[in-house]
Design an enzyme around this catalytic site. Structure first.
Site, PDB file in Angstrom:
ATOM      1  N   GLY A   6      26.515  -9.048 -24.030  1.00 26.50           N
ATOM      2  CA  GLY A   6      26.466  -8.727 -22.606  1.00 26.50           C
ATOM      3  C   GLY A   6      25.460  -9.615 -21.890  1.00 26.50           C
ATOM      4  O   GLY A   6      25.466 -10.839 -22.040  1.00 26.50           O
TER       5      GLY A   6
ATOM      6  N   THR B 157      36.115 -11.108 -25.818  1.00 26.51           N
ATOM      7  CA  THR B 157      35.545  -9.783 -25.642  1.00 26.51           C
ATOM      8  C   THR B 157      36.524  -8.766 -25.083  1.00 26.51           C
ATOM      9  O   THR B 157      37.508  -9.123 -24.435  1.00 26.51           O
ATOM     10  CB  THR B 157      34.337  -9.877 -24.664  1.00 26.51           C
ATOM     11  OG1 THR B 157      33.697  -8.612 -24.603  1.00 26.51           O
ATOM     12  CG2 THR B 157      34.761 -10.281 -23.269  1.00 26.51           C
TER      13      THR B 157
ATOM     14  N   ASP C 237      32.523  -5.887 -15.097  1.00 27.70           N
ATOM     15  CA  ASP C 237      31.714  -7.097 -14.906  1.00 27.70           C
ATOM     16  C   ASP C 237      31.731  -7.569 -13.447  1.00 27.70           C
ATOM     17  O   ASP C 237      30.970  -8.459 -13.069  1.00 27.70           O
ATOM     18  CB  ASP C 237      32.199  -8.219 -15.833  1.00 27.70           C
ATOM     19  CG  ASP C 237      31.560  -8.119 -17.219  1.00 27.70           C
ATOM     20  OD1 ASP C 237      30.657  -7.282 -17.400  1.00 27.70           O
ATOM     21  OD2 ASP C 237      31.950  -8.880 -18.111  1.00 27.70           O
TER      22      ASP C 237
ATOM     23  N   SER D 129      30.986 -13.599 -15.927  1.00 25.01           N
ATOM     24  CA  SER D 129      30.715 -13.325 -17.344  1.00 25.01           C
ATOM     25  C   SER D 129      29.360 -13.896 -17.729  1.00 25.01           C
ATOM     26  O   SER D 129      28.798 -14.735 -17.013  1.00 25.01           O
ATOM     27  CB  SER D 129      31.806 -13.991 -18.185  1.00 25.01           C
ATOM     28  OG  SER D 129      31.483 -13.939 -19.546  1.00 25.01           O
TER      29      SER D 129
ATOM     30  N   ARG E 118      39.668 -15.683 -19.267  1.00 26.80           N
ATOM     31  CA  ARG E 118      39.002 -14.480 -18.797  1.00 26.80           C
ATOM     32  C   ARG E 118      40.022 -13.532 -18.167  1.00 26.80           C
ATOM     33  O   ARG E 118      40.996 -13.989 -17.548  1.00 26.80           O
ATOM     34  CB  ARG E 118      37.981 -14.916 -17.734  1.00 26.80           C
ATOM     35  CG  ARG E 118      37.117 -13.822 -17.141  1.00 26.80           C
ATOM     36  CD  ARG E 118      36.054 -13.420 -18.057  1.00 26.80           C
ATOM     37  NE  ARG E 118      35.001 -12.650 -17.380  1.00 26.80           N
ATOM     38  CZ  ARG E 118      34.256 -11.768 -18.008  1.00 26.80           C
ATOM     39  NH1 ARG E 118      34.418 -11.528 -19.295  1.00 26.80           N
ATOM     40  NH2 ARG E 118      33.305 -11.130 -17.372  1.00 26.80           N
TER      41      ARG E 118
ATOM     42  N   THR F 128      31.750  -8.116 -27.336  1.00 24.02           N
ATOM     43  CA  THR F 128      32.004  -9.534 -27.379  1.00 24.02           C
ATOM     44  C   THR F 128      31.773 -10.045 -28.810  1.00 24.02           C
ATOM     45  O   THR F 128      30.979  -9.487 -29.545  1.00 24.02           O
ATOM     46  CB  THR F 128      31.043 -10.197 -26.373  1.00 24.02           C
ATOM     47  OG1 THR F 128      31.202  -9.499 -25.127  1.00 24.02           O
ATOM     48  CG2 THR F 128      31.267 -11.639 -26.207  1.00 24.02           C
TER      49      THR F 128
HETATM   50  N1  GLY Z   1      31.790  -8.732 -20.793  1.00 20.82           N
HETATM   51  C1  GLY Z   1      30.619  -9.438 -21.088  1.00 20.82           C
HETATM   52  C2  GLY Z   1      30.606 -10.776 -20.457  1.00 20.82           C
HETATM   53  O1  GLY Z   1      31.651 -11.354 -20.231  1.00 20.82           O
HETATM   54  O2  GLY Z   1      29.563 -11.267 -20.135  1.00 20.82           O
END
Ligand code: GLY
Length: 565
Positions: A468, A393, A417, A446, A103, A375
């Site tokens: 999302g 994503t 986020d 996320s 991430r 994503t």
């Molecule tokens: N950016 C979307 C997620 O990570 O949930």
């Protein structure tokens, strides 16, 4: 005879029909693809074929997933990426599993109030467009780590298809051409992006060849020198030059400090199936397990009936309310995860659902007493039974819109986020708490939910989705479709979906999937119905535990493709 008679047309038609030539042939995307050896399902057909090419060359599921990931960075710039991040869940044929968290991370200079003006109000667009919205990218570190620890062919070999596609180009699909045009407003904001993806306004038409020489060079550097080239070498310097030009805050130090993190997958159970899914900093796995726990003992009624939608939506609302209140990066904040996924907590929530009127107002529950300790997704299973479920994503489609100068790849806008302001919705309408506040090196919460299901030690399902805030609800519904309603994988992925995320207080239904009677009953029960377009793009594989055959289904909501051999 100039014009054939009606009778002769029927006769020829009948013969062709018998020969199977005139029969309506489903397109590959709408068919369950069956394969004896290996199966790759991704959001883009060329990338899926790259995965099978790697499997056939002796690669395992991790080699294929990494190759597909790099290929998507070339062929699916909407979400495939080098400048974003994600999660890779791996389950080896011997039963061992691991989770690679790559991430994005907040830069060292990030602050909790960086998206607020002097009056404490959110500055629109600051966390979603441009260099300040960019988190330190994790994709290259994540793929390199996966390949080093679990791949067979090595980074250089699995990157060759992506390099080839970037260098020689590939024919632009109808979908890519359309998507680039639809996102022209964002893609026009930055000159490098406008030049590469919009050809300065001379839009790519379907069938034209899209070559990306700068991206090919970047990929080659990573293939030759490893992730160091990205995090400490020439690519790092280009990222920082881009930050300087567009007033971003990522530094060479931030890039050098970035690490992909190996974590334990989150585990759950559902009616005898074992669920492996995403731990923190995803909220997806926690919510998925919480919802499955609530629903496990309930009789859910027929699929997409009033009864099933009501029970599942109530589970969704509670899981999302808890998400809003409690979840954040567990490396920084304490989160009552064990409580949230405890069956005893779920039993309490279930009683509340069964004994309160439909759509009664709810708030986050109290899991503490139960506390014990756009994503894209890739699913791969190889011939040995190793499985990878990878979701990654740029956040928004095409991320922040910023392309790294002379390096040919887009950067994410994952900073959105985080909680820009407690109680204020982010781009997905999600309300979040201080637990997800911005802090240097913290990872934003996320929804990505790469998931693998086994039963009695045997691999059964590999799946995940973009979307999302809808991601874990998509994964939940596909799981229920297979495990409860016994749909085959294509039916499960295709079936209409609904979504409730607690706030805004709406039950979203896909526009064409629900009967008027069901909608009337839901409205009468108090649900505030909102219709919307397709939700999620689940890419899934089901494995027959007896024969080992793999069945792949790409979501018909997108241009994804299942390819097996
Ligand atoms: N950016 C979307 C997620 O990570 O949930």
């Amino acid at each position: 005879m100039l014009f054939p008679s009606k009778r002769s047309i029927w006769a020829v038609g009948a013969i062709l029909w018998v020969l199977g030539l005139a029969a309506p042939r489903p397109t590959e995307a709408f068919t369950t693809v069956a394969a004896r050896h290996g199966m790759v399902v991704s959001g883009e057909p060329i990338a899926s074929r790259v995965g099978v090419e790697i499997l056939k060359a002796g690669g395992n599921a991790v080699d294929a997933a990494v190759a597909v990931g790099f290929a998507l960075a070339v062929t699916h710039p909407f979400a495939g990426n080098l400048g974003g991040g994600g999660f890779m869940l791996i389950r080896l044929a011997n039963g061992r599993s691991t989770f690679i968290d790559y991430r994005e991370e907040a830069p060292g200079a990030a602050t909790p109030t960086m998206y607020l003006d002097a009056h404490g109000n959110i500055v629109p667009g600051l966390s979603t467009v441009g260099a300040l919205s960019v988190g330190v990218p994790g994709t290259v570190a994540g793929f390199a780590l996966a390949e080093k620890d679990y791949g067979r062919l090595g980074l250089k070999a699995v990157m060759q298809p992506a390099i080839r596609l970037a260098e020689q180009g590939f024919p632009v699909s109808y979908w890519l051409s359309r998507s680039l045009k639809l996102h022209a407003a964002l893609l026009s904001k930055f000159s490098e992006t406008r030049r590469i993806y919009l050809r300065n306004g001379n839009f790519y038409r379907p069938g034209e060849i899209f070559r990306q020489p700068e991206l090919a060079r970047t990929l080659k550097m990573i293939a030759d020198r490893g992730p160091q080239a990205f995090y400490r070498g020439p690519i790092a310097r280009q990222i920082v030059a881009t930050m300087r030009k567009y007033h971003g805050i990522i530094t060479l130090k931030d890039l050098a400090a970035y690490r992909a993190i190996v974590r334990k997958p989150l585990r759950g159970n559902f009616r005898g199936y074992n669920i492996l899914t995403a731990p923190s900093p995803s909220s997806g796995g926690v919510a998925l397990v919480e919802m499955l726990n609530i629903l496990a003992p309930l009789h859910l009624g027929p699929p997409n009936s009033y009864e099933s939608i009501h029970l599942i939506a109530e589970a969704m609302r509670r899981a999302y309310a808890d998400r809003a209140a409690y979840l954040g990066d567990t490396d920084f904040v304490s989160v009552p995860i064990a409580g949230l996924i405890s069956p005893a907590y779920a039993a309490k929530l279930r009683q509340e659902i069964l004994h309160s009127p439909p759509d009664a107002p709810i708030h986050a529950g109290n899991p503490l007493p139960f506390e014990h300790p756009n994503t894209t997704h890739i699913s791969v299973v190889d011939s040995a039974g190793n499985a990878v479920s990878n979701t990654f994503t740029l956040n928004n489609g095409y991320g922040s819109g910023v392309t790294v100068l002379k390096a040919g790849f887009l950067l994410n806008d994952e900073m959105d986020d985080f909680t820009s302001k407690p109680g204020a919705p982010n781009m997905y309408g999600l309300i979040q708490s201080q637990a997800n506040a911005i802090a240097p090196r913290k990872r934003p919460l996320s929804c990505m939910t790469p998931t693998i299901v086994t039963r009695s030690g045997k691999l059964r399902l590999v799946l995940g989705s973009p979307g999302g805030s809808t991601i874990m609800n998509t994964v939940l519904q596909v799981l229920l479709n297979v495990l409860v309603y016994k749909m085959d994988i294509r039916e499960a992925v295709t079936a209409p979906r609904f979504h409730d995320q607690w706030m805004p207080d709406k039950l979203y239904l896909e526009r064409w999937g629900f009967s008027a009677d069901t909608v009337s009953r839901l409205k009468a029960a108090g649900y505030k119905i909102a219709f919307r377009g397709p939700m999620g793009e689940c890419e899934a594989i089901e494995v027959d535990p007896k024969t080992g055959w793999k069945f792949g289904a790409a979501d018909p909501r997108s241009n994804g493709r299942a390819v097996g051999y």
